[in-house]
Scaffold this motif. Structure first.
Motif, short mmCIF file in Angstrom:
data_model
loop_
_atom_site.label_atom_id
_atom_site.label_comp_id
_atom_site.label_asym_id
_atom_site.label_seq_id
_atom_site.Cartn_x
_atom_site.Cartn_y
_atom_site.Cartn_z
N THR A 118 0.85 -1.20 0.00
CA THR A 118 0.00 0.00 0.00
C THR A 118 0.88 1.24 0.00
O THR A 118 1.76 1.38 0.85
N THR A 119 0.64 2.13 -0.95
CA THR A 119 1.35 3.40 -0.94
C THR A 119 0.40 4.51 -0.50
O THR A 119 -0.68 4.69 -1.08
N LEU A 120 0.82 5.20 0.56
CA LEU A 120 0.04 6.33 1.07
C LEU A 120 0.48 7.57 0.32
O LEU A 120 1.69 7.83 0.19
N HIS A 121 -0.48 8.34 -0.18
CA HIS A 121 -0.11 9.47 -1.03
C HIS A 121 -0.32 10.83 -0.39
O HIS A 121 0.21 11.81 -0.86
N GLY A 122 -1.15 10.92 0.63
CA GLY A 122 -1.32 12.25 1.23
C GLY A 122 -2.67 12.40 1.88
O GLY A 122 -2.85 12.07 3.05
N ALA A 147 3.45 -4.57 2.94
CA ALA A 147 4.43 -3.47 2.98
C ALA A 147 3.65 -2.19 2.79
O ALA A 147 2.63 -2.16 2.10
N VAL A 148 4.15 -1.13 3.45
CA VAL A 148 3.49 0.18 3.33
C VAL A 148 4.56 1.19 2.96
O VAL A 148 5.64 1.19 3.55
N THR A 149 4.27 2.03 1.98
CA THR A 149 5.21 3.09 1.65
C THR A 149 4.50 4.43 1.75
O THR A 149 3.28 4.52 1.59
N SER A 150 5.31 5.46 2.04
CA SER A 150 4.74 6.81 2.03
C SER A 150 5.66 7.65 1.14
O SER A 150 6.84 7.33 0.99
N VAL A 151 5.10 8.73 0.59
CA VAL A 151 5.87 9.47 -0.42
C VAL A 151 6.77 10.55 0.16
O VAL A 151 7.44 11.25 -0.59
N SER A 152 6.80 10.67 1.49
CA SER A 152 7.76 11.59 2.12
C SER A 152 7.94 11.19 3.57
O SER A 152 7.12 10.45 4.14
N GLN A 153 8.99 11.73 4.18
CA GLN A 153 9.22 11.50 5.62
C GLN A 153 8.08 12.12 6.40
O GLN A 153 7.61 11.57 7.39
N SER A 154 7.65 13.29 5.93
CA SER A 154 6.58 14.00 6.62
C SER A 154 5.30 13.16 6.67
O SER A 154 4.65 13.05 7.71
#
Ligand code: GMT
Length: 379
Positions: A118-122, A147-154
């Motif tokens: 899963t990619t979290l986008h905002g 697995a989980v990804t996010s598009v920034s550290q924030s």
């Protein structure tokens, strides 16, 4: 690998990124299956190794809202079985991660183990996902992903701060095709927009309230008073009519051009001198990165992931949300100082090199490999 990609097929950042990722993976020899309710906007032509599966919904008078998640989960199950998918990568948690969880459980009953990334986008985390209407499901489906990804550290931090997250979140930044956004001077086009050699300021978004297009126009109004300039507004969305009315109200209709949705944003960035992004929420700011790759400095708000891309005093300037006067002031400073503008243009271009396909795509591939290995180990 055989990879299913689930995303919104629209011009929004998450859909654009998912589509570009699918194309890049297909170019590297993976087989990619897009599963969504409409052909993704950026998927214009035939690509080897790419397949598109439309998710239809069964209309019935009882349904005021057709149950899209159920249709999506069913379609994922069908494609996973018949195309023998290795993995499914869903972009934007709502409702994709929950539908993927459902599909995974159905497949498990049939003896098939399908890892979910899963990619979290905002806004799936920072805005929509926080609403009590969705939050428990968002939290659960993040924790149940392989697995989980996010598009920034924030965005990673905000996810951990707002939800009870029991799994690791990998940061994988947005990427773009740097070659596509390489600046190509087009004097004819530039002359059409700015016949007297005015500076060109641009903004691209989906004109949702959180993009604060009003701040773009208010900042431009101040800039225009000091420096001969034109404003190009690219995109469309709920705020467009109100923004057109605002331009009429301030008497700048001839200086502000609404270009609507555009396929080739790179042509517009190629004639731009500055890019404005005053958003209220922005987990990364793909539009800012596209501008920077075209040698366009960015004047933006300082929220979310923007400071990880647009570097204060180097590639642009960052301000508190709503400070359109500050944004206008620094815009004028840059436009009135050709040497400084040139320095920022070069810095922006250099910074954009960090977000190339060559750097980012292998990070997603490594995550897929990791999930596959761990899924095999648990079978
Ligand atoms: O920004 C939008 O309105 C679209 C939105 C989406 O989910 O489609 O974009 C989000 O994802 C992009 C790609 O990862 C990010 O670059 C944007 O910053 C992010 N938008 C917000 O957080 C508001």
């Amino acid at each position: 690998m055989k990879i299913g990609i689930v995303c919104y097929p629209t011009f929004g950042g998450s859909g654009v990124l998912a589509t570009e990722l699918g194309i890049a993976l297909a170019n590297k020899g993976h087989q990619v299956h897009f599963i969504t309710y409409q052909k993704p906007a950026r998927l214009f032509s035939f690509h080897k190794n790419i397949y598109f599966h439309e998710v239809g919904s069964f209309e019935y008078p009882l349904f005021e809202f057709a149950p899209y998640e159920t249709a999506l989960a069913s379609r994922m199950v069908d494609i996973a079985i018949h195309e023998k998918l290795d993995i499914i990568h869903v972009h934007y948690a709502i409702p994709h991660a929950a539908a993927a969880y459902m599909a995974k459980q159905i497949l498990r009953r049939k003896g098939i183990h399908l890892p979910i990334v899963t990619t979290l986008h905002g806004t799936d985390i920072t805005l929509v996902g926080l609403d009590a209407a969705y939050a428990p499901v968002v939290e659960f489906s993040i924790n149940e992903s392989d697995a989980v990804t996010s598009v920034s550290q924030s965005l990673r931090k905000q996810t951990i701060d707002h939800f009870e997250i029991s799994r690791e979140i990998d940061v994988v930044y947005n990427f773009i095709d740097l070659e596509k956004f390489e600046r190509k001077e087009n004097l004819d086009f530039k002359k059409q927009i700015a016949p007297q050699g005015q500076f060109i300021i641009s903004h691209t978004s989906n004109f949702r309230k959180l993009k604060r297009v009003e701040d773009v126009i208010r900042a431009f109004e101040e800039i225009y008073r000091k420096v001969p300039s034109k404003l190009l507004l690219v995109g469309d969305g709920p705020e467009r009519t109100a923004m057109e009315a605002l331009c009429r109200q301030i008497g700048l209709c001839d200086e502000i051009v609404f270009l609507g949705k555009q396929d080739a944003v790179e042509n517009i960035l190629s004639i731009s001198d500055l890019f404005l992004l005053p958003s209220q929420h922005e987990s990364f700011g793909l539009a800012a990165l596209e501008a920077m790759a075209s040698r366009v400095p960015v004047i933006s708000s300082n929220i979310g992931g923007i400071p990880e891309v647009n570097i204060e005093g180097e590639t642009g300037f960052l301000f508190e949300v709503g400070d359109f006067k500050g944004m206008a002031g620094k815009s004028v400073l840059l436009l009135e100082n050709p040497e400084l503008l040139e320095k920022f243009r070069n810095n922006a271009w250099k910074k954009s090199r960090e977000f190339s396909k060559a750097t980012i795509i292998p990070q997603y591939e490594a995550i897929y490999e990791r999930c596959l290995k761990s899924s095999l180990a648990h079978q």
